[in-house]
Design an enzyme around this catalytic site. Structure first.
Site, PDB file in Angstrom:
ATOM      1  N   ASP A  59       0.822  -1.204   0.000  1.00 43.23           N
ATOM      2  CA  ASP A  59       0.000   0.000   0.000  1.00 43.23           C
ATOM      3  C   ASP A  59       0.864   1.265   0.000  1.00 43.23           C
ATOM      4  O   ASP A  59       1.860   1.342   0.715  1.00 43.23           O
ATOM      5  CB  ASP A  59      -0.870  -0.014   1.268  1.00 43.23           C
ATOM      6  CG  ASP A  59      -1.879   1.116   1.315  1.00 43.23           C
ATOM      7  OD1 ASP A  59      -2.709   1.186   0.405  1.00 43.23           O
ATOM      8  OD2 ASP A  59      -1.832   1.917   2.271  1.00 43.23           O
ATOM      9  N   GLU A  70       1.489  -0.587  -4.997  1.00 42.71           N
ATOM     10  CA  GLU A  70       0.641   0.568  -5.320  1.00 42.71           C
ATOM     11  C   GLU A  70       1.580   1.757  -5.533  1.00 42.71           C
ATOM     12  O   GLU A  70       1.859   2.533  -4.629  1.00 42.71           O
ATOM     13  CB  GLU A  70      -0.357   0.881  -4.191  1.00 42.71           C
ATOM     14  CG  GLU A  70      -1.392   1.892  -4.657  1.00 42.71           C
ATOM     15  CD  GLU A  70      -2.125   2.630  -3.544  1.00 42.71           C
ATOM     16  OE1 GLU A  70      -3.125   3.285  -3.851  1.00 42.71           O
ATOM     17  OE2 GLU A  70      -1.696   2.580  -2.379  1.00 42.71           O
TER      18      GLU A  70
HETATM   19  C1  GLC Z   1      -4.134   3.230  -0.512  1.00 43.88           C
HETATM   20  C2  GLC Z   1      -5.401   2.416  -0.459  1.00 43.88           C
HETATM   21  C3  GLC Z   1      -6.538   3.308  -0.051  1.00 43.88           C
HETATM   22  C4  GLC Z   1      -6.229   3.893   1.298  1.00 43.88           C
HETATM   23  C5  GLC Z   1      -4.864   4.592   1.302  1.00 43.88           C
HETATM   24  C6  GLC Z   1      -4.406   4.903   2.694  1.00 43.88           C
HETATM   25  O1  GLC Z   1      -4.190   4.212  -1.472  1.00 43.88           O
HETATM   26  O2  GLC Z   1      -5.617   1.809  -1.703  1.00 43.88           O
HETATM   27  O3  GLC Z   1      -7.759   2.625  -0.027  1.00 43.88           O
HETATM   28  O4  GLC Z   1      -7.215   4.812   1.653  1.00 43.88           O
HETATM   29  O5  GLC Z   1      -3.870   3.768   0.750  1.00 43.88           O
HETATM   30  O6  GLC Z   1      -4.020   3.726   3.358  1.00 43.88           O
END
Ligand code: GLC
Ligand code: CA
Length: 540
Positions: free
Chosen positions: A218, A265
């Site tokens: 993440d 991500e």
């Molecule tokens: C990432 C996740 C999202 C979350 C953010 C903070 O972007 O995909 O859903 O709100 O991280 O953890």
């Protein structure tokens, strides 16, 4: 040049060495928002046993790996992206024994399980933060980022949170501010502290020992901030140290056999930065290409450009693509035009599953689930909508219960689901689409079957074929071992079009997938495509 792109692989220097590829290169990864897939115990909340009960469906769909959104204990300020304990399963989702059973049952069906690893921050209810905030002398004070405020009761600087307002919150008890990239209930870990690294690597080993196939990481670009707190709010990300941590994390993952995967991500609109997340093949295996995802409409030139950029920037690295997720509108809503919605959904599915790279799809994408954005603040469950209403409506719309059948609870639960079931479940649902040979669901199955049977689609190189056509996106995938070649032709326009490929005159072809192309066995007179038609052709 068309002729050179079709020459024997050995000549073009791109031949694939005939060794076993890592599983994730040819895989289809499927994201499950755990809370919304299947409730097994009648509390209206999706859970791990519910997912286990649906594994046959996922096997038949052609899924190779499942990425579960965070299912750790959490106060749910950010629906699990605020983790209170990294080594447990939240009671509402099940137990560690349920998790082990899910992994074992999935393995029987050749499906791998991945977890979401929230690295940047914890919940403020995590024991680490509780200890950190207890006193300025706490042994864990330095596990998070604490700073004195400025004179006049101001935060240390003007850095902004992703969600709303200042990225600093005053902790009244100790009189200092802590940093949070996201909500105040999500304090950022201090990754400069080796104790933090070791604690998180310990978490990684804990799950890999249980047979986890890998992690979705993440918010990777947010892990480090500039140590100079005078730097401007727009540019406080610090990449070099993040790369160092990723190399360490990769080494931990590589301690385990079986090609455990890191899927990142890695949001960026900078192609060179995307390339950097691979390191020298020693960081993230699959950094998600958000630039592909940034094209929000059906456009042959724009997708061609993104694919060309990828070729240019990632000549050796393996791409990863997605068209929707738990953070953004559903695929069908991002691309539909109101007149050819299903054709467009099939067209975009074809692009996702035939482009060079690993596709990541979102649950429900395969049946054409729609985004159901709340219209009243009292219905909103995502804090981003609750706290920012009406400027932001939150992400509930893409997190609604999986639509298994036409019933009021969509076959998701016996009880009232935690988020409303879209009324369109009467027509958009798995049961109905399973019996309709031309459904979107059956089309996805055709695509995954085609991929499984084709080394070119799974591992092949990419060769542009359309030379700038405004409507047609076409490319060949070629496998360097078998020399199998597959031609993908996508009509990204509402006009029926004929795609001609002079280099392929006399070429015999066999359609693997076809949504309305004609003449698709030999291309001499061109391949005629209907509005938004898509064909995938093996070149014989
Ligand atoms: C990432 C996740 C999202 C979350 C953010 C903070 O972007 O995909 O859903 O709100 O991280 O953890
Ligand atoms: Ca449940």
């Amino acid at each position: 040049m068309l002729s050179s792109c079709l020459c024997a692989a050995a000549e073009s220097g791109t031949s694939r060495i005939p060794v076993a590829e890592p599983w994730w290169k040819g895989a289809v990864i499927y994201e499950i928002f755990v809370r919304s897939f299947q409730d097994s115990n009648g509390d209206g909340i999706g859970d791990l046993n519910g997912i286990t009960s649906r594994l046959d469906y996922l096997r038949d769909l052609g899924v190779d790996a499942i990425w579960l959104t965070p299912c750790y204990p959490s106060p749910l300020i950010d629906f699990g992206y605020d983790v209170a304990d990294y080594k447990a399963i939240a009671p509402e989702y099940g137990t560690l024994a349920d998790f082990d059973r899910l992994v074992a049952e999935a393995r029987k069906r050749n499906i791998r399980i991945m977890l979401d690893l929230v690295l940047n921050h914890t919940s403020d209810k995590h024991a680490w933060f509780q200890e950190s905030r207890a006193s300025v002398n706490s042994a864990k004070r330095n596990w998070y980022s604490w700073q004195d405020g400025k004179a006049g009761g101001l935060p240390p600087n003007d850095w902004k949170s992703e969600f709303r307002g200042s990225a600093w919150t005053l902790d009244a008890a100790t009189g200092q501010y802590y940093f949070h990239r996201f909500w105040p209930e999500q304090p950022d870990l201090n990754w400069r502290n080796p104790e933090v690294r070791n604690a998180m690597f310990d978490v990684v080993r804990f799950w890999l020992k249980r047979g986890l196939a890998g992690f979705r990481l993440d918010a990777v670009p947010s892990m480090f901030e500039d140590p100079n707190i005078a730097s401007p709010s727009e540019s406080f990300d610090q990449m070099p140290e993040t790369h160092q941590v990723l190399r360490q994390l990769r080494a931990v993952v590589d301690e385990f056999p079986g090609d455990r995967l890191l899927l990142g991500e890695t949001y960026t609109n900078n192609a060179a930065e995307l390339a950097s997340w691979y390191g020298k093949g020693n960081e993230i295996h699959l950094p998600l290409n958000f630039q592909f995802d940034l094209v929000n409409h059906v456009s042959a030139p724009e997708f061609r450009q993104r694919l060309a950029d990828e070729q240019h920037n990632l000549p050796k690295a393996w791409p990863a693509h997605f068209l929707s997720s738990h953070d953004q509108s559903r695929q069908i809503d991002r691309y539909r035009d109101g007149a050819h919605d299903e054709a467009i959904a099939k067209l975009m599915a074809t692009l996702l599953l035939t482009a060079r790279g690993t596709p990541v799809m979102n649950y429900g994408e395969e049946i054409g689930m729609r985004t159901m954005t709340p219209t009243r603040v009292e219905d909103v469950r995502d804090m981003d909508g609750i706290r920012n209403w009406p400027e932001k409506k939150g992400r509930d719309g893409e997190r609604t219960p999986m639509q298994w059948n036409e019933e009021a609870t969509a076959g998701f639960s016996n009880a009232k689901p935690w988020l409303p079931v879209p009324p369109n479940t009467t027509t958009i649902n798995v049961a109905a689409e399973q019996t309709d040979p031309s459904s979107l669901l059956n089309f996805y199955k055709q695509l995954t079957r085609a991929r499984r049977s084709s080394a070119a689609l799974k591992y092949g190189t990419y060769h542009e074929m359309d030379a700038g056509d405004p409507d047609i996106l076409a490319f060949v995938r070629k496998d360097g071992v078998s020399n199998q070649r597959v031609l993908i032709v996508l009509n990204m326009s509402p006009n029926p079009r004929t795609a001609k490929f002079p280099a392929l005159v006399g070429q015999k072809m066999r359609a693997l997938v076809n949504t309305g192309g004609r003449n698709a066995d030999a291309a001499d007179d061109g391949i005629r495509l209907s509005s938004f038609g898509a064909v995938v052709l093996e070149l014989k």
